[in-house]
Each structure stands twice: as structure tokens, then as C-alpha cells.
Design a protein around this motif. Sequence first.
Motif, PDB file in Angstrom:
ATOM      1  N   UNK A  97       0.841  -1.207   0.000  1.00  0.00           N
ATOM      2  CA  UNK A  97       0.000   0.000   0.000  1.00  0.00           C
ATOM      3  C   UNK A  97       0.868   1.245   0.000  1.00  0.00           C
ATOM      4  N   UNK A  98       0.252   2.359  -0.302  1.00  0.00           N
ATOM      5  CA  UNK A  98       0.872   3.669  -0.103  1.00  0.00           C
ATOM      6  C   UNK A  98       0.914   3.952   1.399  1.00  0.00           C
ATOM      7  N   UNK A  99       1.994   4.581   1.867  1.00  0.00           N
ATOM      8  CA  UNK A  99       2.114   4.973   3.274  1.00  0.00           C
ATOM      9  C   UNK A  99       2.078   6.494   3.385  1.00  0.00           C
ATOM     10  N   UNK A 100       1.237   7.007   4.260  1.00  0.00           N
ATOM     11  CA  UNK A 100       1.245   8.427   4.615  1.00  0.00           C
ATOM     12  C   UNK A 100       1.607   8.564   6.083  1.00  0.00           C
ATOM     13  N   UNK A 101       2.537   9.462   6.380  1.00  0.00           N
ATOM     14  CA  UNK A 101       2.962   9.704   7.753  1.00  0.00           C
ATOM     15  C   UNK A 101       2.772  11.174   8.084  1.00  0.00           C
ATOM     16  N   UNK A 102       2.338  11.486   9.302  1.00  0.00           N
ATOM     17  CA  UNK A 102       2.158  12.894   9.680  1.00  0.00           C
ATOM     18  C   UNK A 102       3.506  13.602   9.740  1.00  0.00           C
ATOM     19  N   UNK A 103       3.513  14.871   9.377  1.00  0.00           N
ATOM     20  CA  UNK A 103       4.778  15.604   9.384  1.00  0.00           C
ATOM     21  C   UNK A 103       5.313  15.849  10.792  1.00  0.00           C
ATOM     22  N   UNK A 104       4.518  15.530  11.822  1.00  0.00           N
ATOM     23  CA  UNK A 104       5.075  15.696  13.169  1.00  0.00           C
ATOM     24  C   UNK A 104       6.106  14.615  13.496  1.00  0.00           C
ATOM     25  N   UNK A 105       6.357  13.660  12.587  1.00  0.00           N
ATOM     26  CA  UNK A 105       7.488  12.738  12.794  1.00  0.00           C
ATOM     27  C   UNK A 105       8.812  13.497  12.708  1.00  0.00           C
ATOM     28  N   UNK A 106       8.781  14.750  12.233  1.00  0.00           N
ATOM     29  CA  UNK A 106       9.989  15.568  12.153  1.00  0.00           C
ATOM     30  C   UNK A 106      10.050  16.622  13.255  1.00  0.00           C
ATOM     31  N   UNK A 107       9.197  16.506  14.265  1.00  0.00           N
ATOM     32  CA  UNK A 107       9.141  17.513  15.320  1.00  0.00           C
ATOM     33  C   UNK A 107      10.285  17.354  16.315  1.00  0.00           C
ATOM     34  N   UNK A 108      10.544  18.412  17.074  1.00  0.00           N
ATOM     35  CA  UNK A 108      11.575  18.373  18.111  1.00  0.00           C
ATOM     36  C   UNK A 108      11.227  17.351  19.188  1.00  0.00           C
ATOM     37  N   UNK A 109       9.944  17.265  19.548  1.00  0.00           N
ATOM     38  CA  UNK A 109       9.518  16.315  20.588  1.00  0.00           C
ATOM     39  C   UNK A 109       9.758  14.878  20.129  1.00  0.00           C
ATOM     40  N   UNK A 110       9.387  14.603  18.888  1.00  0.00           N
ATOM     41  CA  UNK A 110       9.606  13.260  18.351  1.00  0.00           C
ATOM     42  C   UNK A 110      11.102  12.940  18.286  1.00  0.00           C
ATOM     43  N   UNK A 111      11.910  13.905  17.860  1.00  0.00           N
ATOM     44  CA  UNK A 111      13.345  13.626  17.751  1.00  0.00           C
ATOM     45  C   UNK A 111      13.973  13.344  19.104  1.00  0.00           C
ATOM     46  N   UNK A 112      13.571  14.067  20.136  1.00  0.00           N
ATOM     47  CA  UNK A 112      14.121  13.817  21.474  1.00  0.00           C
ATOM     48  C   UNK A 112      13.845  12.379  21.905  1.00  0.00           C
ATOM     49  N   UNK A 113      12.640  11.892  21.598  1.00  0.00           N
ATOM     50  CA  UNK A 113      12.306  10.510  21.943  1.00  0.00           C
ATOM     51  C   UNK A 113      13.088   9.530  21.068  1.00  0.00           C
ATOM     52  N   UNK A 114      13.276   9.845  19.799  1.00  0.00           N
ATOM     53  CA  UNK A 114      14.037   8.971  18.907  1.00  0.00           C
ATOM     54  C   UNK A 114      15.482   8.827  19.353  1.00  0.00           C
TER      55      UNK A 114
END
Length: 393
Positions: free
Chosen positions: A28-45
Motif C-alpha cells: 500500500x501507499x504509506x502516509x505519515x504525519x509531518x510531526x514525525x519531524x518535530x523536536x519532541x519526536x526527535x528527542x524521543x528517537x
Amino acid sequence: MDREALERSLARRLLDHIDNRTTDMADDVMELPTDIYSAERQAEEIEALFLDQPLVLCLSGALPEPETYRAVDLLGTPVLLTRDGDGQVHAFLNACRHRGVRLADGAGEAIRLTCPFHAWTYGLDGKLGRMPVPDGFTGLDKSRKGLIPLEVTEGYGLIVGRLRPGPAVDIDEYLGPELAGELALLDFADWEPHSEPHVHKVGGNWKVTLDTFRENYHFNYLHKTTLATYAVGGVLTFDPFGPHLRNSSALKSIVELRERPEADWGDVGRHFSYQYALFPNVSLTFDARHVELWQILPVDESSSEVVHTSYLRPGLTDEERSKAVDMAPWICETVVDGEDFWVAGRTEPGVRLGLLDTVVFGRNEPAPQHLHRGFEAALEAYRARHAAGAGSA
């Protein structure tokens, strides 16, 4: 499967795709929200994917002989790798136990390492040896002041370790049996760097940067005057190995195989490249002469850096070596910096304004889809462990 059988199977798949104008596809096609590039997400990553996971630190050839060392800097962590007199690899925080000064830079041969500040000296096993003016440290237990160890393991041409103290690393568990067996076939443990690592600064989120390595859908457009002149764009094989994966990409010379019966194909490896993604952040690309190690690292939510090291196959002729060395600046400067990392930087500020709600990965981009699913699975596992720990506290 031996190496010849593997390479012929990949060549057949690539030829079939070229003949039929197809490529390996996701369901299938995958769509991901652009908040995967947020500062909060990066800190957790950073916590879940980099500090809580084993990482490829370098290839085995970076420590080519017993009694060698190499300094590796990843994600703000200075790591000192050593190979002792028995050939065993060790990893330590690259900091003297006296006042925390960086112990070593670069790489070289040594039987011991000495701090430049006060000449505290350490063996390649990390044990503290000589301290000048020993009377000044009467009562200090030297056995407790060895270098801070970090977990590390070696196998199949890779040195894999942790950036923080944690559980022991099992190379077979990290790779899985299929990928371990395949890397063993490639037999690159004695390939050595031909120059020091080069750090690329990229003005894009680390996942944006990583994704540029994981599809060649863009070859005929972004690289139309460079890579597309000799490589086939839009055609990849995709094979997952747990969280890792392998792509293979064809050179245009692969069409020569159509003219001969398979029994006369000879060395088909010169007509395509292996491209591995080793979770979470490494791209490893092979051709007949060299292997390229790309370590993609977050800096902040809108920038990253890529540590690039090229390793050459032993026994190259002078002509082969010269060709590989001469091509390296073109790949680094013209193709990677000038095109891939240039376009990665052009995602800013588009993904950060809140106006673009998703990014899209097509069915013809199965490799980045696989990696993003792996990131999410690792984050969920990390959250669950920490929630369980908080609940028992």
C-alpha cells in the motif's frame, strides 16, 4: 545459498524488472504525519533508537591489526575503540578518568594510550597504568579508574556497540541469521579505510536524510546528469531482514547479460550494487572495489550529519584503486552533497509549518516504508518498557 547463486538471483530479478518496467512494490501507499519531524519526536528517537539500541560504530577494517585504536564520535559521544594484542575489540568512553580530557584522536597503532593533559596512561584493555606523581593520589583505588567501558561486539565485518552502558550486544541477534549469513558471503572484514571519515552537514531532519538512500525513484530526475547516466533509475529489489533490509540497484551494463546464456554470465556482481540499511541509521553500499559506510545522525529536528567512510577491497590493481579513489570526491561532492543532501535541505521549512499535514511513501518505495515501521515499533517498545518501569516504581 552461495554468493554466486545470490548474485545471479538478484541479477535475474533486476533484469525482469527492467524488461517489464516494474520494481519491487509495497502492498500500500504509506502516509505519515509531518510531526514525525518535530523536536519532541526527535528527542524521543534519540533515546529510543540511538541511546537504547546497538549501533554500527565502524567496520572491522577500521581496526586492521592487533594493537590499534580508533576514535569514533557519534551523537555527541566520544568513543574509543581498541583492538588489543590478542585481536579482541574493546570500546570505551574517550575520556581520561582524571579530569575527563579526551584521550585520543584519529586512528593508529599503540600498545598504550596516554592522556595529553597529565599523562595518565591506559592499556588497550582500558586499565589504568602509570600516573605521574603517584604520591599525589595516595588512597585512590587505581583498579576503579580504568576507562569507562561500553558494550561492543564484532562479526561479519561489523563493529557494533552501544553509546551508553547497557546489555551485552550479540552480533547474531542484532543481524538475525539470514543477514549474518549474507554478510559473511560478502567477506569484507579485512577491507580498510582509504581515508579518514568525512562528515557531511545536512540541513534536514535525520530521517529525511536517511530516506534519500533508500529509493532510486528519484534517479531519473534529481540525478539525471549524474548517477542516471550509468545506473538504472526506478528499479530496485527489496528484501527485509527483521528491522534491516537490502536493496539492489542495477547498472546499465546489466543488459549485457541478456546476450549470453546464464552459464556464461561470469561475475554478475559488477553489474549491480548491494545497498543495506542497518537499523536504525546506517547505509552500507557495496560494489566490486569498495564499500561505503554512511552513518546518519540527528543534530536537531531540522538538521543532521552524515559520517561517510570508504573502505577498499584488498588486492586491487593500481588502476582499480585509482578509479575508486578518483570517484570518491565526485560521489561526495557532486552527487551526495550537491544533489541528495541539497534536496534533503529543501524539506525545510515545508515540513515544519503545520500546513503540510503528511508526507507520502509510494508502493514503489518499500524500503523507507519498512524503516519507518521499524522506527515506530522500536519507539512503542521503548515506551512500553518505560511505562512498566514507572508502574513498578
